[in-house]
Design an enzyme around this catalytic site. Structure first.
Site, PDB file in Angstrom:
ATOM      1  CG  LEU A 175      43.459  52.325  47.819  1.00  0.00           C
ATOM      2  CD1 LEU A 175      42.225  53.047  48.368  1.00  0.00           C
ATOM      3  CD2 LEU A 175      44.278  51.757  48.956  1.00  0.00           C
ATOM      4  CB  CYS A 176      43.372  46.599  43.939  1.00  0.00           C
ATOM      5  SG  CYS A 176      42.493  45.537  42.763  1.00  0.00           S
ATOM      6  CB  SER A 177      39.097  43.872  45.466  1.00  0.00           C
ATOM      7  OG  SER A 177      38.699  42.661  46.067  1.00  0.00           O
ATOM      8  CG  LEU A 178      42.397  42.879  50.717  1.00  0.00           C
ATOM      9  CD1 LEU A 178      41.874  42.671  52.140  1.00  0.00           C
ATOM     10  CD2 LEU A 178      43.917  43.032  50.729  1.00  0.00           C
TER      11      LEU A 178
END
Length: 278
Positions: A175-178
């Site tokens: 996961l990662c910030s958009l």
């Protein structure tokens, strides 16, 4: 005794010494393992996982994190960050990650003090040391502990331990910030972030598990693993139609394939040294 078992024992020892912890919890494999081990070692009363709702993360991930926490028998605390109201983050420079992490750790620090807990933990791992991570400065400023790093655990080992402990997210994509899909210097907005989010969600529902849609001046650059290229090509007409409906002018596929941190490949190393204080 295996090396992995030794590392798990070290992780257990680190957690036991801490006695009570607030966890920066996202529902991804890394922070979920931290949560599981903390519950096992310290008990639910001494563990406070905190999940953050932000315009830069999917609501689905937020909800799934809460459900996983409940399945582990712990109450997940919910908080919010208005990242797109912070000019330092909206500017979308390499320094923006530092301000984003400061905002996060500041909220976690308030919770730590409210409950009189001893430590804040994050899910940073050994693999993260290979990438540009300006958030490390903010982590150190708030005294946040990266216990998976302290136990010298790598992603493959974390997935193996998560599988052993029956965590359903053991093979979940990173996961990662958009915001990571938008190149530095291009200011952030909800419209841009949502365009990327909806594009990725459409491609994911085609049966592809790992995808990044990078935003380049209204050009979509799609990254998938090599095994999924055939699926993208097979569905190219529908993908192109959907992404153009979302507002992209052109739709491309990156031949280098899926990789986290690809936007960091063009960063000026001198600038990154300044950000990280090295």
């Amino acid at each position: 005794m295996t090396e992995l078992l030794n590392k798990e024992m070290k992780l257990n020892h680190l957690l036991k010494e801490m006695q009570s912890v607030v966890i920066a919890y996202s529902g991804g494999v890394d922070s979920s393992l931290v949560l599981k081990k903390a519950i096992d070692v310290l008990g639910v009363k001494n563990v406070k996982p905190v999940v953050v709702k932000s315009e830069l993360f999917r609501n689905e991930e937020f909800n799934q994190a809460i459900e996983l926490g409940r399945s582990l028998g712990v109450e997940v605390l919910e908080t919010e960050m208005a990242e797109l109201e912070d000019d330092n983050i909206v500017k979308n420079t390499p320094e923006s990650w530092y301000f984003s992490k400061r905002l996060l750790y500041g909220k976690l620090n308030e919770i730590k003090e409210e409950f009189n807990f001893n430590y804040i933990l994050d899910g940073m791992i050994m693999d993260d040391l290979k990438d540009f991570r300006p958030g490390l400065k903010a982590r150190d400023e708030f005294g946040v502990r990266s216990v998976l790093q302290e136990a010298h655990l790598y992603k493959s080992e974390i997935r193996e331990l998560s599988k052993q402990h029956d965590l359903p997210v053991w093979n979940k994509p990173a996961l990662c910030s958009l915001a990571s899909r938008i190149p530095y210097g291009e200011t952030l907005s909800f419209a841009k972030v949502n365009k990327v989010n909806e594009a990725e969600k459409y491609i994911l529902q085609l049966g592809i598990n790992h995808v990044r849609v990078r935003y380049h001046h209204n050009i979509a650059r799609i990254e998938v693993v090599e095994d999924d290229l055939a699926t993208v090509i097979k569905n190219r007409d529908n993908i192109t139609l959907r992404l153009k409906e979302l507002g992209f002018d052109y739709v491309t596929v990156d031949l280098e394939g899926y990789r986290t941190g690809s936007m960091n490949e063009v960063i000026d190393t001198k600038a990154t040294n300044l950000v990280q204080g090295s």
